[in-house]
Design an enzyme around this catalytic site. Sequence first.
Site, short mmCIF file in Angstrom:
data_model
loop_
_atom_site.label_atom_id
_atom_site.label_comp_id
_atom_site.label_asym_id
_atom_site.label_seq_id
_atom_site.Cartn_x
_atom_site.Cartn_y
_atom_site.Cartn_z
N SER A 43 0.83 -1.22 0.00
CA SER A 43 0.00 0.00 0.00
C SER A 43 0.86 1.26 0.00
CB SER A 43 -0.89 0.02 1.24
OG SER A 43 -1.80 -1.04 1.22
N ARG A 47 1.48 4.21 -3.11
CA ARG A 47 1.23 5.62 -2.80
C ARG A 47 2.50 6.45 -2.93
NH1 ARG A 47 -2.43 2.43 -0.45
NH2 ARG A 47 -4.47 3.21 0.19
N GLY A 115 -5.79 -4.21 -7.97
CA GLY A 115 -6.93 -3.33 -7.71
C GLY A 115 -6.49 -2.01 -7.12
N ARG A 143 -13.31 -7.51 -11.15
CA ARG A 143 -13.54 -6.84 -9.86
C ARG A 143 -14.38 -5.56 -10.01
NH1 ARG A 143 -8.00 -6.77 -6.65
NH2 ARG A 143 -9.44 -6.19 -4.98
N ASP A 342 -6.62 -8.40 4.36
CA ASP A 342 -5.86 -9.28 3.47
C ASP A 342 -5.31 -10.51 4.19
OD1 ASP A 342 -6.37 -7.60 1.36
OD2 ASP A 342 -4.51 -6.46 1.60
N ARG A 373 -12.27 -14.65 -2.28
CA ARG A 373 -11.42 -15.30 -1.28
C ARG A 373 -12.20 -16.14 -0.28
NH1 ARG A 373 -6.83 -10.65 -0.28
NH2 ARG A 373 -5.65 -11.23 -2.13
N ARG A 416 -2.41 -14.30 -2.41
CA ARG A 416 -2.54 -14.62 -0.98
C ARG A 416 -3.15 -16.01 -0.76
NH1 ARG A 416 -0.53 -9.98 0.93
NH2 ARG A 416 -1.30 -8.06 -0.02
C1 S3P Z 1 -5.49 -1.51 -0.02
C2 S3P Z 1 -6.72 -1.58 0.57
C3 S3P Z 1 -7.46 -2.84 0.79
C4 S3P Z 1 -6.57 -4.07 0.61
C5 S3P Z 1 -5.66 -3.95 -0.57
C6 S3P Z 1 -4.77 -2.73 -0.44
C7 S3P Z 1 -4.87 -0.19 -0.21
O1 S3P Z 1 -8.53 -2.90 -0.12
O2 S3P Z 1 -7.37 -5.24 0.47
O3 S3P Z 1 -4.83 -5.10 -0.68
O4 S3P Z 1 -3.64 -0.13 -0.44
O5 S3P Z 1 -5.58 0.81 -0.13
P1 S3P Z 1 -9.93 -2.16 0.19
O6 S3P Z 1 -9.60 -0.80 0.60
O7 S3P Z 1 -10.73 -2.17 -1.06
O8 S3P Z 1 -10.55 -2.99 1.29
#
Ligand code: S3P
Length: 464
Positions: A43, A47, A115, A143, A342, A373, A416
Amino acid sequence: MTTTASAPTNPSAAHGHGGTPRPARARAGKALKGFVRVPGDKSVSHRALIFGALAIGETRISGLLEGEDVLNTAKACAALGAQVERLGEGEWRVEGVGVGGLATPAEPLDFGNSGTGARLMMGMVAGNPIIATFDGDASLRRRPMRRILDPLERMGVQVVESAEGGRLPVTLKGPRDLVPITYETPVASAQIKSAVLLAGLGAPGETTVIEKEASRDHTERMLAHFGAEVTVEPYGSHGRRVTLRGRPELKPAPIRVPADPSSAAFPLVAALIVPGSDVVVEGMMMNPLRVGLLTTLREMGAEIDVLEERIEGGETVADLRVRHSALRGVDVPAERAPSMIDEYPVLAVAAGFARGTTRMRGLSELRVKESDRLAAVADGLGANGVAYAIEGDDLVVEGRGEVTGGGIVATHMDHRIAMSFLVMGLASASPVTIDDISFVATSFPAFVPLMRGLGAEIEESPAA
Ligand code: S3P
């Protein structure tokens, strides 16, 4: 207007790696021992690149996760006009173009399996008067993206084209002037929150996101780190209200990416279930919104010592010493889900080795991750002799203190699921086989060598 996109434009759509599936098998062997550092947080890595691209000037990043998901974000930032350069292992520099300075990319942006990359960057481009197409592999194309398109449309973004139900491939056109909004997220999701906030950077005035359950806050922290004006207030009993003042000049700021708690979860759980193990996981990020698994494992009786808590690059990190432990079943409350979303697949594996019932509540969001999942975990448990039930949005695992194993697990393009069931095989009576290990490269390319370094027996491409 939304229309339906025609034929696939993306060569990776059929299968993320364009190749044949690569099975792998894990078997019980000796105790796991040693010190490991898992890769940088996924994450934070996404960013870091995105904010680097939106700042004016040079941002240096160290410890970046060099998994496929993050590399796709790096490529997309470059395609939008930022200079993105790898200087050495985990060392990157990004020369940003400033908020509102992105250019129309020459080709569709391919986010592969990610995603996070796709959704955050939809928000990122919203405040630029450009057209960009977002695409990904077969998993990502399944998705839901409406959850991002809805707030962006309210802000004035045009969805030029999309597949059915707003899915990828999606083409967006940013307006000349974005409208700031106040948006309450329909589900606890850092991705939705972040997309709206990133879009809000390009809007005049205040953009506000309200969430009933607090999700990970890396975007808010990084906004402040890069000099934006952002306020975070409590909302209700578990929620937050985040307000951003738009059109700031983001100033480059160095970023040191801490180790990913979602990747650390695999060696942690492996050490808990393999008899005699004693493992130290170094430099793990202890952000309170990411450590729900730690809380849960401790409630299950896990022996985990937090050593050397310290601040690194604005986040609390610590070394965790974990030893093989007799685990017992627990009830995991739904409000804990965002802080360990996760980690449920590997928690379900731990629950199989525990004694008694573990009930994991409120897992509806697990159905829309890299795979469904909830179904994939349930099938994997069943294939290896673990009794379970899905009751509404809850997963209930009946632990017997040991797992039979011997099953073949379908991973459904989901890293995962792959890593969780390899961990199961390290302690089950018979080896566990997964149908495809290739997607591990999305978040944890060195998973197999790292686990082998602790003594794990994992075989790639085993004879059938
Ligand atoms: C993430 C948020 C989560 C997580 C993903 C990473 C992020 O998803 O499952 O692996 O970096 O913002 P959601 O915010 O859709 O729950």
